[in-house]
Design a protein around this motif. Structure first.
Motif, PDB file in Angstrom:
ATOM      1  N   ARG A 103       0.829  -2.564  -2.436  1.00  0.00           N
ATOM      2  CA  ARG A 103       0.392  -1.317  -1.801  1.00  0.00           C
ATOM      3  C   ARG A 103       1.509  -0.280  -1.837  1.00  0.00           C
ATOM      4  NH1 ARG A 103      -2.038  -0.077   4.265  1.00  0.00           N
ATOM      5  NH2 ARG A 103      -1.455   2.112   4.234  1.00  0.00           N
TER       6      ARG A 103
ATOM      7  N   GLY B 266      -9.943  -0.809   2.557  1.00  0.00           N
ATOM      8  CA  GLY B 266      -8.772  -1.195   1.778  1.00  0.00           C
ATOM      9  C   GLY B 266      -8.009  -2.327   2.425  1.00  0.00           C
TER      10      GLY B 266
ATOM     11  N   SER C 218     -12.460   4.223   4.055  1.00  0.00           N
ATOM     12  CA  SER C 218     -11.647   3.817   2.913  1.00  0.00           C
ATOM     13  C   SER C 218     -10.403   3.057   3.374  1.00  0.00           C
ATOM     14  CB  SER C 218     -11.240   5.045   2.092  1.00  0.00           C
ATOM     15  OG  SER C 218     -10.393   4.685   1.022  1.00  0.00           O
TER      16      SER C 218
ATOM     17  N   VAL D 284      -4.233  -4.118  -5.363  1.00  0.00           N
ATOM     18  CA  VAL D 284      -4.230  -2.761  -5.906  1.00  0.00           C
ATOM     19  C   VAL D 284      -5.296  -1.911  -5.213  1.00  0.00           C
ATOM     20  CG1 VAL D 284      -4.690  -1.376  -7.962  1.00  0.00           C
ATOM     21  CG2 VAL D 284      -3.299  -3.444  -8.140  1.00  0.00           C
ATOM     22  N   ALA D 285      -6.464  -2.509  -4.978  1.00  0.00           N
ATOM     23  CA  ALA D 285      -7.532  -1.786  -4.279  1.00  0.00           C
ATOM     24  C   ALA D 285      -7.082  -1.386  -2.887  1.00  0.00           C
ATOM     25  CB  ALA D 285      -8.787  -2.650  -4.196  1.00  0.00           C
TER      26      ALA D 285
ATOM     27  N   VAL E  64       1.625   1.372  -5.261  1.00  0.00           N
ATOM     28  CA  VAL E  64       0.552   2.346  -5.467  1.00  0.00           C
ATOM     29  C   VAL E  64       0.845   3.632  -4.698  1.00  0.00           C
ATOM     30  CG1 VAL E  64      -1.903   2.821  -5.104  1.00  0.00           C
ATOM     31  CG2 VAL E  64      -1.166   0.560  -5.914  1.00  0.00           C
TER      32      VAL E  64
ATOM     33  N   VAL F 247      -4.954   1.692  -3.289  1.00  0.00           N
ATOM     34  CA  VAL F 247      -5.735   2.889  -3.620  1.00  0.00           C
ATOM     35  C   VAL F 247      -6.551   3.358  -2.417  1.00  0.00           C
ATOM     36  CG1 VAL F 247      -7.612   3.789  -5.037  1.00  0.00           C
ATOM     37  CG2 VAL F 247      -5.853   2.341  -6.066  1.00  0.00           C
ATOM     38  N   LEU F 248      -7.275   2.425  -1.783  1.00  0.00           N
ATOM     39  CA  LEU F 248      -8.185   2.789  -0.702  1.00  0.00           C
ATOM     40  C   LEU F 248      -7.459   3.144   0.595  1.00  0.00           C
ATOM     41  CD1 LEU F 248     -10.994   0.128  -1.254  1.00  0.00           C
ATOM     42  CD2 LEU F 248     -11.087   2.558  -1.801  1.00  0.00           C
TER      43      LEU F 248
ATOM     44  N   VAL G  55       1.408   7.488  -6.289  1.00  0.00           N
ATOM     45  CA  VAL G  55       0.589   8.643  -5.918  1.00  0.00           C
ATOM     46  C   VAL G  55       1.456   9.758  -5.336  1.00  0.00           C
ATOM     47  CG1 VAL G  55      -1.223   9.449  -4.356  1.00  0.00           C
ATOM     48  CG2 VAL G  55      -1.481   7.257  -5.540  1.00  0.00           C
TER      49      VAL G  55
ATOM     50  N   SER H  28      -4.100   4.063   0.799  1.00  0.00           N
ATOM     51  CA  SER H  28      -2.982   4.996   0.633  1.00  0.00           C
ATOM     52  C   SER H  28      -3.405   6.251  -0.131  1.00  0.00           C
ATOM     53  CB  SER H  28      -1.825   4.304  -0.096  1.00  0.00           C
ATOM     54  OG  SER H  28      -1.285   3.260   0.678  1.00  0.00           O
ATOM     55  N   ALA H  29      -3.847   6.066  -1.376  1.00  0.00           N
ATOM     56  CA  ALA H  29      -4.150   7.220  -2.230  1.00  0.00           C
ATOM     57  C   ALA H  29      -5.331   8.029  -1.696  1.00  0.00           C
ATOM     58  CB  ALA H  29      -4.424   6.745  -3.655  1.00  0.00           C
ATOM     59  N   VAL H  30      -6.442   7.357  -1.415  1.00  0.00           N
ATOM     60  CA  VAL H  30      -7.642   8.071  -0.960  1.00  0.00           C
ATOM     61  C   VAL H  30      -7.404   8.797   0.369  1.00  0.00           C
ATOM     62  CG1 VAL H  30     -10.030   7.807  -0.190  1.00  0.00           C
ATOM     63  CG2 VAL H  30      -9.243   6.618  -2.251  1.00  0.00           C
TER      64      VAL H  30
END
Length: 297
Positions: free
Chosen positions: A59, A39, A35, A222-223, A62, A226-227, A66, A229-231
Motif C-alpha cells: 500500500r 480497500g 472505496s 495492490v487493490a 502505491v 489503489v482503493l 500516486v 490511497s489513490a481513489v
C-alpha cells in the motif's frame, strides 16, 4: 486516515452557499468512503499470505507512486526544517498504517476504524471550552469504554493498536498542517510518502522471501493501495473544492459505519449490539460538535 491517513489536509475549500452541498460532492464522498473501507477489506484477504506488514508495504508503494506524480516534490529546494517535518510525517505514515492494518487483523475492520476515528475527533475537540464539546468528549469516551469493556473475547492488543492508529491520524493532521504552511501544494506529503515507501522496501523484500506471494494476495494488496490511497486522494481533490468544510467533516463521521458494514457483509465480521451503540456514540459526538459550531454569514 478514515482509514489510513494518506490524504493531504489543509487544502483550500472554494466558496459555496452556506448549507449547500452539491449532489456530486455527496456522491464523491460516499464513493471515497466506500472505496477506503473496501480497500482495507480486500487488503485483509492477503493477511494469511503477506501478513499486515506485507500489505502495508505494498500500500505504501502505491500511495508513493500516486503522490509522487500528483505532488511533484522539489526535494532539492527543501530546507533542513522542512525535511525534519517530512521525516516525521513519513514515520507517521508507516506507524499509522501498520498499526491500523494489524488492528484490523486482530479486532476486525469496523472496530479498528472506529478506534482510529478518535484521532481526528480528539483534534476537533481539543482546546475547546464550549460545554457542548465537553459533552461530546464525554459521549465519545463513553463509547470507547463500552467498546473496550472487559470480556472473555476482548483483544486488548488489537484495540490498543487501533488507538495507536488514532494517535497517528491525529499526528498526521497536525504535521500536515505545519507542512502545508511551509511547503507549497502536496509536495511535503508526496515526499513523506516516498520516504515511507523506501523504508518499507526491505520489509517488502523480506516478506516476499519468507512468504512467496501468490498472484491473488499481491493483487489484493495492490487493490488496497489503489482503493484506500489513490481513489480517496483524488476524490478529496474534487470534494474539498465543492463541499463546505463542515459538511466534509460531518460526512467523515460515516466512515466507522461504512467500515462496520463492509466488515459484516464482505468479511463476515459481525458486531454485537453494544459495539454498534458504541460506534453510534462516537459518531454522534463528532456530528453534534460540528453541527453546534457557530455559523458565520
Amino acid at each position: 486516515m478514515q482509514a489510513a491517513p494518506t490524504r493531504p489536509a489543509g487544502r483550500a475549500v472554494l466558496p459555496t452557499k452556506r448549507g449547500s452541498v452539491p449532489i456530486a460532492g455527496v456522491c464523491t464522498m460516499l464513493a471515497s468512503g466506500l472505496s477506503t473501507q473496501l480497500g482495507a477489506a480486500i487488503g485483509s484477504l492477503a493477511f494469511p499470505v503477506l501478513g499486515p506488514v506485507g500489505v502495508v508495504a505494498v500500500r505504501q508503494y502505491v500511495a508513493a507512486a500516486v503522490l509522487l506524480v500528483l505532488g511533484r516534490p522539489r526535494l532539492r529546494s527543501f530546507t533542513r526544517r522542512q525535511w525534519g517535518l517530512v521525516l516525521l510525517l513519513a514515520a507517521d505514515f508507516g506507524v499509522t498504517n501498520l498499526s491500523l492494518y494489524t488492528a484490523i487483523d486482530r479486532v476486525g475492520l469496523g472496530l479498528a476504524v472506529t478506534l482510529e476515528f478518535l484521532g481526528p475527533l480528539t483534534i476537533a475537540l481539543a482546546g475547546s471550552r464550549r460545554r457542548v464539546d465537553l459533552g461530546c468528549a464525554l459521549l465519545a469516551v463513553a463509547g470507547v469504554v463500552a467498546l473496550m469493556r472487559p470480556r472473555p473475547t476482548a483483544d486488548y492488543l488489537g484495540m490498543g493498536l487501533g488507538l495507536l492508529a488514532a494517535a497517528g491520524w491525529a499526528g498526521y493532521i497536525l504535521l500536515n498542517r505545519s507542512i502545508g504552511q511551509r511547503i507549497p501544494g502536496a509536495q511535503g506529503t508526496a515526499a513523506a510518502a516516498v520516504l515511507s515507501a523506501l523504508v518499507f522496501l526491505p520489509v517488502g523484500a523480506g516478506v516476499a522471501v519468507h512468504h512467496t506471494p501468490s498472484a491473488e494476495a499481491l493483487g489484493a494488496a495492490v487493490a488496497a493501495g489503489v482503493l484506500s490511497s489513490a481513489v480517496p486522494f483524488l476524490a478529496d481533490l474534487f470534494t474539498l473544492r465543492r463541499v463546505p468544510a463542515a459538511a466534509f467533516g460531518l460526512f467523515m463521521s460515516v466512515n466507522p459505519v461504512l467500515a462496520a458494514a463492509v466488515g459484516a457483509f464482505a468479511l463476515g465480521q459481525k458486531l454485537d449490539v453494544a459495539a454498534w451503540l458504541s460506534i453510534a456514540a462516537i459518531i454522534a459526538a463528532n456530528a453534534i460538535s460540528i453541527l453546534a459550531q457557530p455559523r458565520h454569514a
